[in-house]
Structure formats: C-alpha cells, structure tokens
Motif scaffolding. Structure first.
Motif, PDB file in Angstrom:
ATOM      1  N   ASN A  17      42.743  37.118  37.127  1.00 63.54           N
ATOM      2  CA  ASN A  17      41.819  37.332  38.235  1.00 63.54           C
ATOM      3  C   ASN A  17      41.114  38.668  38.033  1.00 63.54           C
ATOM      4  O   ASN A  17      41.786  39.706  37.917  1.00 63.54           O
ATOM      5  CB  ASN A  17      42.604  37.321  39.549  1.00 63.54           C
ATOM      6  CG  ASN A  17      41.737  37.537  40.749  1.00 63.54           C
ATOM      7  OD1 ASN A  17      41.162  38.610  40.928  1.00 63.54           O
ATOM      8  ND2 ASN A  17      41.654  36.527  41.593  1.00 63.54           N
ATOM      9  N   ASN A  19      39.382  40.618  40.020  1.00 65.47           N
ATOM     10  CA  ASN A  19      39.639  41.626  41.048  1.00 65.47           C
ATOM     11  C   ASN A  19      40.987  42.302  40.850  1.00 65.47           C
ATOM     12  O   ASN A  19      41.116  43.511  41.022  1.00 65.47           O
ATOM     13  CB  ASN A  19      39.541  41.020  42.444  1.00 65.47           C
ATOM     14  CG  ASN A  19      38.129  40.625  42.779  1.00 65.47           C
ATOM     15  OD1 ASN A  19      37.166  41.229  42.301  1.00 65.47           O
ATOM     16  ND2 ASN A  19      37.973  39.589  43.588  1.00 65.47           N
ATOM     17  N   HIS A  20      41.996  41.527  40.478  1.00 66.36           N
ATOM     18  CA  HIS A  20      43.308  42.122  40.221  1.00 66.36           C
ATOM     19  C   HIS A  20      43.274  43.004  38.972  1.00 66.36           C
ATOM     20  O   HIS A  20      43.915  44.058  38.932  1.00 66.36           O
ATOM     21  CB  HIS A  20      44.375  41.051  40.075  1.00 66.36           C
ATOM     22  CG  HIS A  20      44.627  40.262  41.320  1.00 66.36           C
ATOM     23  ND1 HIS A  20      44.596  40.800  42.586  1.00 66.36           N
ATOM     24  CD2 HIS A  20      44.914  38.947  41.492  1.00 66.36           C
ATOM     25  CE1 HIS A  20      44.853  39.866  43.473  1.00 66.36           C
ATOM     26  NE2 HIS A  20      45.038  38.724  42.841  1.00 66.36           N
ATOM     27  N   ASP A  24      44.455  46.444  40.453  1.00 61.27           N
ATOM     28  CA  ASP A  24      45.914  46.461  40.497  1.00 61.27           C
ATOM     29  C   ASP A  24      46.465  46.917  39.143  1.00 61.27           C
ATOM     30  O   ASP A  24      46.490  46.153  38.181  1.00 61.27           O
ATOM     31  CB  ASP A  24      46.422  45.063  40.858  1.00 61.27           C
ATOM     32  CG  ASP A  24      47.917  44.979  41.038  1.00 61.27           C
ATOM     33  OD1 ASP A  24      48.669  45.767  40.424  1.00 61.27           O
ATOM     34  OD2 ASP A  24      48.346  44.083  41.800  1.00 61.27           O
ATOM     35  N   TYR A  27      49.359  44.750  37.609  1.00 62.47           N
ATOM     36  CA  TYR A  27      48.819  43.472  37.127  1.00 62.47           C
ATOM     37  C   TYR A  27      48.069  43.690  35.816  1.00 62.47           C
ATOM     38  O   TYR A  27      48.274  42.982  34.836  1.00 62.47           O
ATOM     39  CB  TYR A  27      47.892  42.894  38.196  1.00 62.47           C
ATOM     40  CG  TYR A  27      47.273  41.553  37.883  1.00 62.47           C
ATOM     41  CD1 TYR A  27      47.906  40.379  38.248  1.00 62.47           C
ATOM     42  CD2 TYR A  27      46.031  41.468  37.247  1.00 62.47           C
ATOM     43  CE1 TYR A  27      47.330  39.138  37.996  1.00 62.47           C
ATOM     44  CE2 TYR A  27      45.452  40.239  36.984  1.00 62.47           C
ATOM     45  CZ  TYR A  27      46.105  39.078  37.357  1.00 62.47           C
ATOM     46  OH  TYR A  27      45.533  37.862  37.091  1.00 62.47           O
TER      47      TYR A  27
END
Length: 167
Positions: A17, A19-20, A24, A27
């Motif tokens: 993903n 966005n992750h 993050d 991640y």
C-alpha cells in the motif's frame, strides 16, 4: 524472506500500500527488507490512472515505482482491466461497444507505455485482465462486466486487452 528466496533463485513478492510505504516506518522497513518484488494494491488501477476520460494521472503509481526502484525491487503491474475500481465516467457513460473497445485499448497502451518509457525494465509483469471468471472455485463462466459486450463474443475483450498490452 528476501534473502532466503534469493538463495534458492526465488523472487519473493508482496502487495504493498503506497500510503503505508510513505507513512509507516515499520511497514516500509518490512517491505524493503523482506521482498524483492512489489505489487501496488491500488495505484495502478483504472480509477487512479485515468480518473477523467482522456486525463491520465500517474502521481501515485510513479511514487510507488520510484520507491521500488530505490529499494532494488521489481514491480508487478496490477491491474489493467478489472470489473471493479473503474472511474465514474467509465461506468456511467453510454458508450457503444466500438467506443468501449477503443477506450480499453487506448487505456492499456497509455498505462503500459508510460511505465515502459519512464521506467524501462522496472515493471516486469502485468495483471492484464483480472477476475474474468465469476466467483467460485468450480466455475468456468465468464463474469459479465462492462467489457463483456465488446466484439462478437464475451471473450473478445480479453484478447483485445492482451493484444494492446503486448503492443
């Protein structure tokens, strides 16, 4: 996982993903360290790459590919044709079968061409047509979709999609 697979000649991959990856750290670190191939979960889908008819946007898809390149990972393009994740202009439009055929082929050529030209050799493979069959483990029935009316039979859009991706 990445090292173990490489030692056996196996490229380990995952769906990621964007966005992750951007937001993050944990991640991002796991994906970077453990996988040599990445598949974007949304960034390449039609609703993101052509949100308005004839208007292409590769911002998120490019960011995904650039992240993969920085981390020595290959990219699997996901996906060119699907019965979901299509933009409103496409699903609500009143297009003839001939127009739909042209839209399909032009979209595929534009998307594949973008990555071939901008990032040669990075996007190594593609999901050209995803989920063409109805749900179920024992079905051989083609799913009815936006594309199934193209051509002389419900399989013609699949042939056209693969031909356009090849070209």
């Amino acid at each position: 996982i990445r090292v173990a697979g490489a030692g056996r000649g196996i490229l380990m991959g995952t769906t990621a993903n964007l966005n992750h990856l951007l937001d993050d750290e944990q991640y991002r670190e796991i994906v970077r360290e453990e996988y040599g191939q990445m598949t974007p979960n949304y960034s390449f889908k039609w609703e993101f790459t052509q949100p308005e008819q004839g208007q292409y946007s590769f911002l998120d898809a490019d960011r995904f590919v650039e992240y993969a390149m920085r981390n020595n990972a290959e990219v699997h393009g996901h996906n060119l044709v699907w019965h979901k994740a299509n933009p409103y202009w496409l699903t609500s439009g009143s297009f003839s079968d001939s127009q739909k055929s042209d839209i399909l082929k032009n979209h595929i050529k534009e998307v594949v061409g973008h990555f071939k030209d901008k990032y040669p050799g990075v996007v190594k493979s593609w999901d050209v047509v995803m989920d063409a069959l109805e749900n179920g483990y024992e079905t051989t029935n083609l799913r009815t979709s936006l594309w199934s009316s193209i051509g002389s039979n419900s399989r013609d859009y699949i042939r056209q999609a693969f031909q356009a991706a090849h070209e």
